[in-house]
Design an enzyme around this catalytic site. Structure first.
Site, PDB file in Angstrom:
ATOM      1  N   LYS A 248      14.093  90.002  -4.656  1.00  0.00           N
ATOM      2  CA  LYS A 248      15.241  89.109  -4.513  1.00  0.00           C
ATOM      3  C   LYS A 248      15.759  88.602  -5.851  1.00  0.00           C
ATOM      4  O   LYS A 248      15.070  88.639  -6.868  1.00  0.00           O
ATOM      5  CB  LYS A 248      14.881  87.958  -3.572  1.00  0.00           C
ATOM      6  CG  LYS A 248      14.769  88.436  -2.128  1.00  0.00           C
ATOM      7  CD  LYS A 248      14.580  87.313  -1.142  1.00  0.00           C
ATOM      8  CE  LYS A 248      14.624  87.846   0.291  1.00  0.00           C
ATOM      9  NZ  LYS A 248      14.391  86.790   1.289  1.00  0.00           N
ATOM     10  N   ARG A 288       6.689  90.067   3.839  1.00  0.00           N
ATOM     11  CA  ARG A 288       7.752  91.003   4.227  1.00  0.00           C
ATOM     12  C   ARG A 288       8.207  91.721   2.963  1.00  0.00           C
ATOM     13  O   ARG A 288       8.731  91.091   2.041  1.00  0.00           O
ATOM     14  CB  ARG A 288       8.908  90.260   4.890  1.00  0.00           C
ATOM     15  CG  ARG A 288      10.046  91.177   5.360  1.00  0.00           C
ATOM     16  CD  ARG A 288      11.135  90.355   6.041  1.00  0.00           C
ATOM     17  NE  ARG A 288      12.219  91.204   6.511  1.00  0.00           N
ATOM     18  CZ  ARG A 288      13.284  91.555   5.792  1.00  0.00           C
ATOM     19  NH1 ARG A 288      13.412  91.117   4.540  1.00  0.00           N
ATOM     20  NH2 ARG A 288      14.216  92.342   6.309  1.00  0.00           N
TER      21      ARG A 288
END
Length: 313
Positions: A248, A288
Site C-alpha cells: 500500500k 491479507r
C-alpha cells in the site's frame, strides 16, 4: 512491542471466537494466524490490475485458478476474490458486472480446492451469488454500512464476515500521501465505527466476525502506522483482527528516499514483509497479502521466536 501472538486478555476475550464457522467450514485461528491470498479479477487494481484479465479486460479464469492454487500450495488458508477495485478514485462497478467477474471463478476454485474463499464485495446481490457459488466469507470494506441488505444476506448464509473501517466510498478516497500530524484519534474513530458494525451484525445473527482497521483507506501515513502499532487494541471489541498492508501507498511513503517519488507498488515487497511482521507482533490474526510465500515466511519466523521464548525458564 511484545513478541506475543493472540495474547488478548483472557478475562475480556472469548477465545472461542478465534474459531469461526464460515458457512459450515471452520477457520481456526487459535494456534496461529492465517494468511489470505489476494486474487483480483479487475483491470484496474492498484497493484495487480489486469494480471488475471485479457486485453479485452475479461477475466482469465484458468490463469487466476493457477495463481490461487499456487497460493494454497504455499500455505494460504483463505483466498480473497475481488471483482471491483477499491483503490482511491476507482470507478464504480455495478453488481451484474461484479457477479460476472467473480462468481464463475469462485465456482471453479471451489471445484478444485477446499480452501476457504472470501468474496471482497460490499454489495448484497454479489455476496448472495458468491456464497451460493461456494464462498465462505464476505469481506465488506464498508463494515455492513453501504448496502442495507448485506447483513440479511450474510446472516442467512451463516458465513464469516470481515468488517472493515472506511470513512467514505472508494471513489471519494485519496492515496495516503499526507504526512502531517494526525488531527484526530484515529484508533478511537476506528473502534467506534467497528463497534457500530458489530452491532449491525449481531442484529442479523452474524457471529463469525473478523475486524479490519482499513489500513490505507482514508487515513494519513501517520494514522496508518499508528493503527498498525496499536492493532492489538481492536481485540478489545472481542473478535480476531485482519491486517491488510500489502504494497500500500503508506508503505511507499515510509521508504521514499529524500527528493524522490515514493516507490511504486512493485517495489514495496520488502516494506510489506516488514509491515506484516509488525502486524503479527501486534496481534494480527490474519494477513491479507499479494505475496503468500513471503507472508508465510514472516509468520514462521515470528512463531519460531515465540516458541523459543516460551521454552525459557
Amino acid at each position: 512491542m511484545t513478541l506475543e501472538l493472540n495474547t488478548m486478555n483472557e478475562s475480556s476475550f472469548d477465545r472461542s471466537r478465534l474459531r469461526l464457522n464460515c458457512s459450515g467450514t471452520i477457520l481456526d485461528l487459535t494456534a496461529r494466524p492465517a494468511v489470505m491470498g489476494i486474487v483480483n479479477l479487475t483491470p484496474d487494481s492498484f497493484f495487480d490490475g489486469s494480471t488475471y484479465t485479457d486485453q479485452e479486460q475479461e477475466p482469465e479464469l484458468e490463469r487466476a485458478l493457477y495463481a490461487a492454487l499456487e497460493m494454497v500450495s504455499a500455505g494460504a488458508e483463505i483466498i480473497d476474490v475481488g471483482g471491483e477495485s477499491t483503490r482511491p478514485g476507482a470507478a464504480y462497478v455495478n453488481a451484474v458486472e461484479e457477479i460476472r467477474r467473480i462468481v464463475p471463478f469462485i465456482s471453479l476454485l471451489r471445484n478444485h480446492s477446499d480452501v476457504l474463499i472470501s468474496a471482497d464485495t460490499y454489495k448484497a446481490e454479489v455476496a448472495d451469488e458468491a456464497l451460493k457459488a461456494g464462498a465462505n466469507i464476505i469481506n465488506d470494506i464498508s463494515g455492513l454500512t453501504f448496502d442495507a441488505d448485506m447483513p440479511k444476506v450474510c446472516g442467512r448464509h451463516r458465513c464469516g464476515v470481515v468488517l472493515m473501517h472506511t470513512p467514505a466510498r472508494p471513489e471519494s478516497l485519496q492515496w495516503s500521501h499526507d504526512t502531517g500530524a494526525p488531527q484526530r484519534d484515529v484508533v478511537r474513530q476506528v473502534l467506534d465505527f467497528l463497534s457500530h458494525s458489530i452491532e449491525i451484525a449481531g442484529k442479523h445473527g452474524i457471529g463469525s466476525i473478523i475486524l479490519d482497521p482499513g489500513l490505507g483507506f482514508g487515513k494519513s501515513v501517520e494514522e496508518n502506522f499508528r493503527l498498525l502499532g496499536r492493532l492489538d487494541e481492536l481485540h478489545s471489541l472481542g473478535f480476531p483482527v485482519l491486517a491488510g498492508v500489502s504494497r500500500k501507498s503508506f508503505l511507499g511513503q515510509a521508504i521514499r528516499k529524500c527528493g524522490e517519488d515514493a516507490p511504486p507498488p512493485a517495489r514495496r515487497l520488502n516494506a510489506t514483509i516488514s509491515a506484516n511482521t509488525v502486524a503479527l507482533m501486534n496481534g494480527a490474526d490474519i494477513l491479507r497479502v499479494h505475496d503468500v510465500e513471503a507472508a508465510i515466511h514472516a509468520r514462521s519466523i515470528i512463531l519460531a521466536t515465540r516458541d523459543a521464548m516460551e521454552d525459557l525458564p
